[in-house]
Design an enzyme around this catalytic site. Structure first.
Site, PDB file in Angstrom:
ATOM      1  N   ASP A 453       0.867  -1.169   0.000  1.00 27.17           N
ATOM      2  CA  ASP A 453       0.000   0.000   0.000  1.00 27.17           C
ATOM      3  C   ASP A 453       0.910   1.227   0.000  1.00 27.17           C
ATOM      4  O   ASP A 453       2.078   1.139   0.400  1.00 27.17           O
ATOM      5  CB  ASP A 453      -0.894  -0.022   1.238  1.00 27.17           C
ATOM      6  CG  ASP A 453      -1.709   1.241   1.376  1.00 27.17           C
ATOM      7  OD1 ASP A 453      -2.340   1.639   0.381  1.00 27.17           O
ATOM      8  OD2 ASP A 453      -1.701   1.839   2.465  1.00 27.17           O
ATOM      9  N   GLU A 682      -1.637  -1.056   6.210  1.00 26.80           N
ATOM     10  CA  GLU A 682      -1.881  -0.671   7.597  1.00 26.80           C
ATOM     11  C   GLU A 682      -3.282  -0.125   7.829  1.00 26.80           C
ATOM     12  O   GLU A 682      -3.686   0.027   8.983  1.00 26.80           O
ATOM     13  CB  GLU A 682      -0.848   0.374   8.060  1.00 26.80           C
ATOM     14  CG  GLU A 682      -0.582   1.501   7.087  1.00 26.80           C
ATOM     15  CD  GLU A 682      -1.601   2.614   7.155  1.00 26.80           C
ATOM     16  OE1 GLU A 682      -1.932   3.056   8.250  1.00 26.80           O
ATOM     17  OE2 GLU A 682      -2.080   3.026   6.097  1.00 26.80           O
ATOM     18  N   ASP A 686      -7.079  -1.704   3.587  1.00 23.11           N
ATOM     19  CA  ASP A 686      -6.222  -2.808   3.146  1.00 23.11           C
ATOM     20  C   ASP A 686      -6.674  -4.152   3.703  1.00 23.11           C
ATOM     21  O   ASP A 686      -6.142  -5.189   3.303  1.00 23.11           O
ATOM     22  CB  ASP A 686      -4.767  -2.550   3.588  1.00 23.11           C
ATOM     23  CG  ASP A 686      -4.230  -1.229   3.077  1.00 23.11           C
ATOM     24  OD1 ASP A 686      -4.520  -0.898   1.916  1.00 23.11           O
ATOM     25  OD2 ASP A 686      -3.542  -0.526   3.834  1.00 23.11           O
TER      26      ASP A 686
END
Length: 819
Positions: A453, A682, A686
């Site tokens: 990410d 995090e 996600d």
């Protein structure tokens, strides 16, 4: 920074416990399982329980009633101590159900005659086992050192005294296993030892048992090494806390305090606790008064001391190096960081990998096959190979050879092969990396692709608000007949609305907006209700927004991505105008954008983020050394995503992704590329991708509770340098396990073949067999060392280290010559 809430994954293994009024349980060390004991029975069945004290193989048998564990204790302190008792002995013991009638009868008989008590005593005193081994060795050297008339008498004396020291407990173990229908290493060794006695080789039988016990003491020592970090964490957990007494709601003052010592598990959320120099912070908390220098090295591996001042969050388990402070508990003891780390690490040790599960199934059947083969050699050897049934001076008998096979082929070395997993878990815990099971290492080693990410993972996540730009629906001018919204007021209004909607959020964009609003003269905005759309944005009903012509009223506000805001407009023409205005923005496309819509007025919020320090090195290491395919999956627009990707060295980028898009990309890429996929993130956005990935890794300090719950690996440090360490550690571990299996099979073969052929005595067979087991243990302990990608990398590091030392040595030489 607020410590992570370490939520136990729902996928963690749960261990069922049978209930019954007269259930007999045999708790002992099983060489094929290393599980923590749990005493969760609500009834009070009779069981035999295990207590591992000083000698790692000493198993205390006793008849006790199971503790009523429904958390309704009259004495909380006793309950707390009870927990510590089980934790202390739980590293390498497992309770085996023993419900057969023969076992109950045998145990009752053994208890009645004092056999159980004597076995307990002998097991608990390591020096008695060592004394027995010394007596057997003395008996062995008697023919060479003692006068001939006394040889037989001395040998008999040593045997009579030494054999019971190891034989009493061994015979009870073996009989209990046989009564329960179990055939394991203890049964094989006991059969071999006592068969030797009946054949007239009592010395060899005694040596066999003594060496077996000593070898397994060494084995358990190495096994306990793998749990040393967890033990240290548990030992650093304080038993008590200095609870500040607050009377009549008065605010505590650090200069005038009244406090008392209470058990740490009784500290409630909101309580005030005093932490002095050298003390350990008992629970997760926030500094209320005072300041201190703290260290969390034993929690996250972060060596640098940290300054804790009023308002800072401090995790439970942090050590106060210098200073005095009053802290306010934000979590109870059970939910604090230190306790969660211990829980997750212990559960990781108990969640067995595929190899260990296979060994559990294979072990008992293998032992039975060994017994059958040994019996075949004993009874068929005289007919097929013309061996004597019993040993003679000229030739070892078939029974003796069968006993050698029984000892040599025992699966001790195979049983400890998975010890490498335990050392790897402890090594990761030392670095502030928590694994939710040893099976994660196998999965990680099989991965060929890694996806990151962007915001908060590759970047610092510390977004800063650069500008607020009205782009659509705002009217400007000086004509009083037109309902105007002058630009400065619109910017304040937009910031106030956005900050009110994002108050309390963990999302990086929301935090940046709230931080930007602090200290500014903004109108008061109240959020009446809101609805969250994961990965897109949120809508809310707000009150407090005013215009020139009317008083404040309830208005509809929306905050999120450009696509989310434009999707709320019914007219395609309006949506196109908004997108054109975004593209024509004077601030360019490199910023992170969030859009706010209040009653058809759209404002663009420009934010900037920077790559984390050292991320480019991490990406380069994963590409060059780990040979992983590296990509970025982000919900940001393409220009912002590529700006970060180019800065860190990622060449494969997928942007404008919603949570479901990330999920589909993870599934499709893993299916098309083959092998597994690692997802590093995090945020709550996600979570679906983390759950679908082969291995999910999260930065625990800033991760959402949902992301932590579905992840397989938690990085307690707030950076991604632990990612390549995890990958390298997984590959090192799988390599060590393969080496262990090869060593175990080789040691079994090298001990069994000469024993069956009659080339070596029984005691030497035991030595070869246990030597192989210790070799596997020593090889597993290598897993505590930092991993490397290859021997080439080790050579490169060594050369670089030597080069870095050359200027120092040359300068020192020049200084000495000058003198």
């Amino acid at each position: 920074m607020e410590p992570a809430t370490l939520t136990r994954s729902s996928s963690l293994t749960r261990f069922p416990y049978r209930r019954g009024l007269s259930t007999l349980r045999l708790a002992r060390v099983n060489s094929f399982s290393i599980l923590p004991p749990k005493t969760l029975l609500r009834q009070k069945p009779l069981r035999i329980s295990a207590s591992l004290n000083l000698p790692p193989r000493s198993i205390r048998l006793r008849a006790v009633e199971d503790h009523h564990h429904d958390h309704h204790h009259d004495d909380e302190q006793d309950h707390h101590n009870h927990h510590h008792h089980h934790h202390q002995h739980g590293c390498c013991s497992v309770e085996l159900k023993a419900e057969s009638k023969p076992q109950k009868m045998l145990f009752g008989f053994a208890k009645a005659i004092g056999w159980v008590r004597l076995a307990n005593y002998l097991r608990e005193h390591l020096h008695l086992c060592c004394s027995a081994a010394a007596m057997f060795l003395a008996a062995a050297v008697c023919p060479y050192l003692a006068p001939e008339p006394y040889i037989k008498s001395l040998q008999n004396a040593f045997m009579i005294v030494g054999f019971p020291l190891v034989g009493v407990s061994a015979s009870l173990d073996a009989l209990m296993d046989i009564a329960g229908g179990k055939v394991n290493i203890h049964v094989l060794m006991a059969l071999a030892a006592f068969a030797s006695v009946f054949m007239g080789n009592a010395l060899e039988g005694g040596l066999l048992l003594a060496m077996f016990n000593l070898a397994h003491i060494a084995e358990e020592f190495f096994t306990s090494r793998s749990m040393v970090d967890v033990k240290e964490l548990k030992e650093s957990n304080p038993d008590s806390a200095l609870l500040i007494e607050v009377h009549n709601g008065n605010v505590p003052n650090i200069s005038d305090l009244s406090y008392k010592s209470v058990p740490v598990h009784s500290v409630e959320v909101g309580s005030y606790v005093l932490v002095g120099t050298g003390e350990i912070v008992p629970v997760d908390c926030e500094v209320y008064q005072g300041s201190a220098t703290i260290t969390i090295e034993h929690l996250t591996g972060e060596v640098k001391p940290l300054e804790a001042k009023a308002g800072d969050r401090v995790p439970g388990g942090a050590r106060n190096l210098d200073g005095r402070m009053i802290v306010k508990a934000t979590k109870a003891w059970n939910d604090s960081t230190l306790n969660k780390i211990v829980q997750l690490t212990e559960e990781a040790h108990s969640n067995k990998p595929k190899l260990q599960r296979w060994l559990d199934e294979f072990g008992e059947n293998y032992s039975k096959v060994v017994v059958v083969l040994s019996l075949a050699i004993a009874f068929l050897g005289p007919f097929l190979f013309k061996w004597p049934f019993l040993s003679t001076a000229a030739c070892r008998g078939s029974v003796y050879r069968a006993l050698g096979l029984m000892v040599a082929a025992s699966p001790c070395a195979l049983a400890v092969a998975p010890l490498a997993y335990a050392t790897a878990i402890s090594s990761c815990a030392r670095k502030g990396i928590l694994l939710k099971g040893a099976q994660v290492l196998d999965a990680l080693a099989s991965c060929h692709t890694i996806a990151f990410d962007k915001t908060g993972t590759l970047t610092t996540g510390g977004l800063t608000c650069k500008a607020i730009e009205p782009i659509y629906g705002h009217q400007g001018g000086t004509n009083s007949s037109v309902i105007t919204c002058c630009i400065p007021n619109c910017e304040k209004e937009a910031l106030a609305v956005a900050a009110a909607m994002e108050k309390g959020t963990t999302h990086p964009i929301g935090r940046a907006v709230v931080d930007h609003s602090v200290g500014k003269d903004l109108p008061s905005i109240f959020v009446e209700s809101f609805e969250y759309f994961p990965g897109r944005g949120l809508t809310a009903t707000v009150n407090g927004v005013k215009t020139v012509a009317e008083e404040s009223r309830l208005r509809k506000a929306s905050l999120g991505s450009i696509e989310f805001i434009t999707s709320l407009f019914k007219s395609e023409d309006e949506s196109k105008q908004i997108k054109d205005a975004v593209n024509a923005s004077s601030y360019g496309k490199d910023f992170v954008h969030a859009a706010l819509s209040v009653d058809q007025k759209v404002t663009l919020i420009h934010l900037e983020d920077q790559p984390r320090p050292g991320v480019s090195g991490v990406i380069a290491e994963l590409k060059s050394w780990a040979r992983l395919r590296v990509m970025m999956l982000t919900g940001d627009h393409d220009s912002s995503a590529w700006r970060v990707a180019n800065a860190v060295g990622i060449t494969e980028v997928y942007c404008n992704l919603k949570p479901e898009d990330k999920l589909n990309h993870v599934k499709n890429i893993a299916r098309e590329a083959g092998g597994g996929l690692i997802m590093v993130g995090e945020g709550i956005n996600d979570a679906p991708a983390l759950a679908a990935a082969t291995v999910g890794i999260v930065l625990a300090q800033r991760a959402s509770a949902t992301a932590i719950a579905v992840a397989d690996i938690l990085l307690l440090r707030d950076n991604i340098t632990g990612v390549p360490f995890c990958v390298a550690k997984s590959r090192q571990t799988t390599s060590l396990v393969k080496q262990n299996v090869a060593l175990a099979l080789t040691s079994i073969f090298l001990a069994a073949l000469p024993s069956v052929l009659g080339f070596v005595p029984l005691w030497l067979t035991v030595l070869l067999h246990e030597g192989g087991t210790l070799l596997v243990c020593l090889n597993s302990v290598r897993g505590l060392n930092d991993p490397s990608w290859s021997w080439k990398q080790d050579i490169v590091h060594l050369i670089n280290k030597l080069r870095s030392q050359e200027p120092t040595s040359s300068s020192s030489n020049s200084l000495s010559s000058a003198h």
